[in-house]
Design a protein around this motif. Structure first.
Motif, PDB file in Angstrom:
ATOM      1  N   LEU A   1       0.859  -1.172   0.000  1.00  0.00           N
ATOM      2  CA  LEU A   1       0.000   0.000   0.000  1.00  0.00           C
ATOM      3  C   LEU A   1       0.900   1.229   0.000  1.00  0.00           C
ATOM      4  N   PHE A   2       0.615   2.166  -0.867  1.00  0.00           N
ATOM      5  CA  PHE A   2       1.331   3.440  -0.891  1.00  0.00           C
ATOM      6  C   PHE A   2       0.286   4.542  -0.990  1.00  0.00           C
ATOM      7  N   MET A   3       0.218   5.420   0.087  1.00  0.00           N
ATOM      8  CA  MET A   3      -0.850   6.410   0.130  1.00  0.00           C
ATOM      9  C   MET A   3      -0.295   7.766   0.561  1.00  0.00           C
ATOM     10  N   PRO A   4       0.236   8.549  -0.370  1.00  0.00           N
ATOM     11  CA  PRO A   4       0.648   9.917  -0.027  1.00  0.00           C
ATOM     12  C   PRO A   4      -0.579  10.816   0.082  1.00  0.00           C
ATOM     13  N   GLN A   5      -0.459  11.829   0.940  1.00  0.00           N
ATOM     14  CA  GLN A   5      -1.574  12.752   1.139  1.00  0.00           C
ATOM     15  C   GLN A   5      -1.017  14.160   1.282  1.00  0.00           C
ATOM     16  N   ILE A   6      -1.638  15.104   0.641  1.00  0.00           N
ATOM     17  CA  ILE A   6      -1.200  16.501   0.718  1.00  0.00           C
ATOM     18  C   ILE A   6      -2.348  17.348   1.234  1.00  0.00           C
ATOM     19  N   SER A   7      -2.013  18.281   2.136  1.00  0.00           N
ATOM     20  CA  SER A   7      -3.016  19.177   2.698  1.00  0.00           C
ATOM     21  C   SER A   7      -2.534  20.607   2.480  1.00  0.00           C
ATOM     22  N   LEU A   8      -3.320  21.388   1.782  1.00  0.00           N
ATOM     23  CA  LEU A   8      -2.966  22.769   1.458  1.00  0.00           C
ATOM     24  C   LEU A   8      -3.945  23.719   2.133  1.00  0.00           C
ATOM     25  N   PRO A   9      -3.461  24.580   3.043  1.00  0.00           N
ATOM     26  CA  PRO A   9      -4.382  25.514   3.704  1.00  0.00           C
ATOM     27  C   PRO A   9      -4.926  26.541   2.700  1.00  0.00           C
ATOM     28  N   ILE A  10      -6.226  26.695   2.662  1.00  0.00           N
ATOM     29  CA  ILE A  10      -6.866  27.664   1.770  1.00  0.00           C
ATOM     30  C   ILE A  10      -7.539  28.774   2.572  1.00  0.00           C
ATOM     31  N   PHE A  11      -8.349  28.388   3.517  1.00  0.00           N
ATOM     32  CA  PHE A  11      -9.008  29.384   4.358  1.00  0.00           C
ATOM     33  C   PHE A  11      -9.116  28.819   5.773  1.00  0.00           C
ATOM     34  N   ASP A  12      -8.588  29.544   6.755  1.00  0.00           N
ATOM     35  CA  ASP A  12      -8.645  29.082   8.152  1.00  0.00           C
ATOM     36  C   ASP A  12      -9.126  30.173   9.088  1.00  0.00           C
ATOM     37  N   GLY A  13      -9.731  31.213   8.530  1.00  0.00           N
ATOM     38  CA  GLY A  13     -10.238  32.278   9.373  1.00  0.00           C
ATOM     39  C   GLY A  13      -9.151  33.113  10.032  1.00  0.00           C
ATOM     40  N   GLY A  14      -7.924  33.066   9.498  1.00  0.00           N
ATOM     41  CA  GLY A  14      -6.829  33.845  10.069  1.00  0.00           C
ATOM     42  C   GLY A  14      -6.098  33.149  11.193  1.00  0.00           C
ATOM     43  N   ARG A  15      -6.372  31.832  11.388  1.00  0.00           N
ATOM     44  CA  ARG A  15      -5.738  31.119  12.492  1.00  0.00           C
ATOM     45  C   ARG A  15      -4.221  31.070  12.337  1.00  0.00           C
ATOM     46  N   ASN A  16      -3.732  30.717  11.151  1.00  0.00           N
ATOM     47  CA  ASN A  16      -2.291  30.609  10.949  1.00  0.00           C
ATOM     48  C   ASN A  16      -1.586  31.961  11.120  1.00  0.00           C
ATOM     49  N   GLN A  17      -2.215  33.008  10.621  1.00  0.00           N
ATOM     50  CA  GLN A  17      -1.608  34.332  10.768  1.00  0.00           C
ATOM     51  C   GLN A  17      -1.556  34.747  12.242  1.00  0.00           C
ATOM     52  N   SER A  18      -2.620  34.423  12.966  1.00  0.00           N
ATOM     53  CA  SER A  18      -2.642  34.750  14.394  1.00  0.00           C
ATOM     54  C   SER A  18      -1.584  33.964  15.152  1.00  0.00           C
ATOM     55  N   ASN A  19      -1.407  32.696  14.785  1.00  0.00           N
ATOM     56  CA  ASN A  19      -0.362  31.895  15.421  1.00  0.00           C
ATOM     57  C   ASN A  19       1.024  32.480  15.147  1.00  0.00           C
ATOM     58  N   LEU A  20       1.240  32.955  13.906  1.00  0.00           N
ATOM     59  CA  LEU A  20       2.522  33.562  13.575  1.00  0.00           C
ATOM     60  C   LEU A  20       2.723  34.867  14.351  1.00  0.00           C
ATOM     61  N   ASP A  21       1.670  35.667  14.452  1.00  0.00           N
ATOM     62  CA  ASP A  21       1.774  36.914  15.218  1.00  0.00           C
ATOM     63  C   ASP A  21       2.084  36.631  16.687  1.00  0.00           C
ATOM     64  N   ALA A  22       1.447  35.591  17.216  1.00  0.00           N
ATOM     65  CA  ALA A  22       1.702  35.236  18.611  1.00  0.00           C
ATOM     66  C   ALA A  22       3.139  34.771  18.795  1.00  0.00           C
ATOM     67  N   ALA A  23       3.660  33.996  17.824  1.00  0.00           N
ATOM     68  CA  ALA A  23       5.042  33.524  17.912  1.00  0.00           C
ATOM     69  C   ALA A  23       6.022  34.687  17.856  1.00  0.00           C
ATOM     70  N   LYS A  24       5.733  35.677  17.004  1.00  0.00           N
ATOM     71  CA  LYS A  24       6.611  36.857  16.944  1.00  0.00           C
ATOM     72  C   LYS A  24       6.544  37.661  18.241  1.00  0.00           C
ATOM     73  N   ALA A  25       5.354  37.771  18.815  1.00  0.00           N
ATOM     74  CA  ALA A  25       5.233  38.481  20.090  1.00  0.00           C
ATOM     75  C   ALA A  25       5.988  37.749  21.196  1.00  0.00           C
TER      76      ALA A  25
END
Length: 476
Positions: free
Chosen positions: A352-376
Motif C-alpha cells: 500500500l502506498f498512500m501519499p496525502q497533501i493538505s494545502l491551507p486555503i481558508f482558516d479564518g486567520g488562524r495561521n496568521q494569528s499563530n505567527l503573530d503570537a510567535a513573533k510576540a
C-alpha cells in the motif's frame, strides 16, 4: 539497468525529501548587552591581587565540585554536600530537567518515520441468501510499514523539535540556577548560625562579667560604700544580659532549624560551625578591577533566557511552515491470504502506498494569528533576556561595591572594639579603686557590648556579601 537507475533516483529523491527540509525560522542573533561594557567599581588592592581571573574561574563551571574551592571550611563543605543530596527544591529542579528531556525526546521522534509490524485476522459469517448456505470467510494479513509520516519540506517538525530542545536546555539552566542558589543559601544559613552562636557567646560572657560586678557592688553596699541606686543598676544590667542570653539561645535554635530545612536532613554536630572567630569568611574568588560585562553571559538565568529566545525563533519557523502544504506518507508491504497456512506462500504479497497533501486555503486567520503570537513571544523573550542581563549587572556591581566597603567598615569597627574594650578596663579599675563611680563602668559596659555585637553583624554582612558576589558571578 535503466529500471535500477530509476529506482535509485527515486530513492535519492525520497532521501532528499526526508533530510533536506528547509527551515523558515529567523537566523538567531544574540541581542547586544543593554549594560555598560564593564564595571567601574575598583575593588581593594588586597582583593584584586590574586592571579586568577573570573573568566578562568568560569571555565570550571562544568566541575560540579568547583564550589569547594570557594567554601573551604570542611564543616561547611559537608553541610553543602548534604544539602545537594537531600534538598527537596533541588530534587524538584532535577526532576523537571528529566521531564523536559523526555518531552524533547517525544518531539524529536516526530522527525523520523515510525516503523511498525502488524498482524491481523478477520473472521466473518454471512447469513444464507435465497436458501443457500451461510458463508464464513477468513482474512489474514501481515504487514510492515509506516503510517502518517510527515515529509518535513518546510521545517515545521524540525523547528518544533528545535524548540523542544531549547526548552530542555533552558530547564538545565534552571537546574543550575537552583543549584547555585542552594549552595549560596546553605552558606548564608551556616554563617548566620555561626553569627548567632557568637552573639550568644558574647551575651554569656557579658552576663558573667555583670554578675561579677553585681556581686562586687553587693559587697560594697553591705559595707556602706555603694548606694542602693548603684546596686539596682547593677542588678538591672545583669538581668538585661540574662534576657539577651535567652533570646540568643532561641535564635541559635531557630537558625539551626532553618539550616536543617535547607539541607533537607538533620545536620550532624561536626558539620555545624564551632564558633565565629575561628571561621574565616568564604574564600570568594578574586575579581579584577577591570571586569568586563560579558562575564554575565555565564550566569544561568542569562543562559536560560537565551535558550528561551532560541526556542521562540524555532516556534516562528513552525508557525511560518503552517502556511505551506503538508505532505504525509502512509505505506506498507506484507502478505494477505484467506488461509493462514498460505499467508506467506508465493503470490500472497501485498503493498500500500498512500501519499496525502493538505494545502491551507481558508482558516479564518488562524495561521496568521499563530505567527503573530510567535513573533510576540520572541519579543517577550528578547525583553526577558535583556532584563536578566541588567539584573545580573546590578547584582555584580552591588557586590563589588559591598566587598570593598566591608573591608573598611570592619577595619574601623576593629578599632572601635579595641578602644571600647580598653575604656571598659580603665573604668572598672577606677571603680574598684574608688576613683570613679559605677556610672562610668555602666557606660563602658554598654559601649563595649554594643561594639561586639556590631562587629559580629559586620562579619556576617561581609560573609553574606561575598556569598552574594559568588552567586552573582555564577562561579558554581
Amino acid at each position: 539497468m535503466q529500471t535500477m537507475m530509476t529506482r535509485g533516483a527515486a530513492a535519492g529523491l525520497l532521501l532528499a525529501l526526508l533530510g533536506g527540509c528547509a527551515s523558515l525560522a529567523p537566523d538567531y542573533r544574540q541581542p547586544e548587552l543593554p549594560v555598560p561594557a564593564g564595571f567601574t567599581n575598583q575593588v581593594s588592592d588586597g582583593y584584586a591581587s590574586a592571579a586568577k581571573s573570573v573568566n578562568e574561574l568560569q571555565a570550571n563551571t562544568l566541575d560540579e565540585n568547583a564550589w569547594r574551592q570557594w567554601f573551604a571550611d570542611p564543616a561547611l563543605q559537608a553541610t553543602i554536600a548534604k544539602a545537594l543530596a537531600n534538598n527537596r527544591d533541588w530534587r524538584i529542579a532535577m526532576l523537571n530537567v528529566e521531564k523536559a528531556r523526555a518531552q524533547y525526546g517525544i518531539a524529536a521522534a516526530d522527525r523520523w518515520p515510525t516503523l511498525s509490524a502488524d498482524g491481523s485476522g478477520t473472521h466473518q459469517r454471512r447469513p444464507a441468501d435465497n436458501g443457500g448456505q451461510p458463508q464464513v470467510s477468513h482474512d489474514y494479513a501481515a504487514v510492515v510499514g509506516i503510517s502518517g509520516f510527515e515529509l518535513d519540506l518546510f521545517g515545521r517538525v524540525r523547528n518544533l523539535s528545535d524548540a523542544a530542545w531549547r526548552s530542555y536546555q533552558a530547564s538545565g539552566e534552571v537546574e543550575r540556577s537552583a543549584r547555585l542558589s542552594l549552595i549560596a543559601n546553605v552558606a548564608n544559613g551556616w554563617y548566620a548560625l555561626a553569627a548567632e552562636q557568637e552573639r550568644l557567646k558574647v551575651a554569656e560572657a557579658t552576663l558573667a562579667s555583670r554578675r561579677d560586678t553585681q556581686k562586687l557592688i553587693e559587697r560594697r553596699f553591705a559595707a556602706g560604700i555603694s548606694g542602693e541606686l548603684e546596686l539596682r543598676e547593677a542588678q538591672t544590667q545583669a538581668e538585661t544580659a540574662a534576657v539577651d542570653v535567652e533570646r540568643y539561645r532561641t535564635q541559635v535554635a531557630q537558625a539551626r532549624n532553618a539550616l536543617q530545612l535547607l539541607v533537607g536532613a538533620p545536620v550532624e554536630a561536626t558539620s555545624l560551625p564551632a564558633g565565629w572567630q575561628d571561621r574565616a569568611v568564604p574564600g570568594v574568588p578574586p575579581v579584577p578591577g577591570n571586569l568586563a560585562s560579558d562575564v554575565l553571559l555565564a550566569r544561568p538565568d542569562v543562559r536560560e533566557a537565551e535558550q528561551r529566545l532560541r526556542a521562540a525563533d524555532a516556534n516562528i519557523g513552525a508557525a511560518r511552515a503552517a502556511f505551506f502544504p503538508r505532505i504525509t506518507l502512509t505505506a506498507n508491504a506484507g502478505a494477505a491470504s484467506s488461509e493462514l497456512s498460505q499467508l506467506f506462500q508465493a503470490g500472497s504479497g501485498s503493498w500500500l502506498f498512500m501519499p496525502q497533501i493538505s494545502l491551507p486555503i481558508f482558516d479564518g486567520g488562524r495561521n496568521q494569528s499563530n505567527l503573530d503570537a510567535a513573533k510576540a513571544d520572541r519579543e517577550l523573550a528578547v525583553a526577558s533576556y535583556e532584563k536578566a542581563v541588567q539584573t545580573g549587572f546590578r547584582e555584580v556591581a552591588d557586590g563589588l561595591a559591598q566587598i570593598d566597603g566591608d573591608a573598611g567598615q570592619l577595619a574601623a569597627q576593629a578599632r572601635v572594639l579595641a578602644a571600647s574594650g580598653q575604656a571598659l578596663k580603665l573604668a572598672q579599675a577606677r571603680f574598684e579603686k574608688g576613683v570613679a563611680g559605677y556610672l562610668d563602668v555602666l557606660i563602658a559596659q554598654r559601649s563595649h557590648y554594643s561594639a561586639q555585637l556590631v562587629q559580629i553583624a559586620l562579619q556576617q554582612q561581609q560573609a553574606a556579601n561575598q556569598i552574594g558576589l559568588y552567586k552573582a558571578l555564577a562561579l558554581y
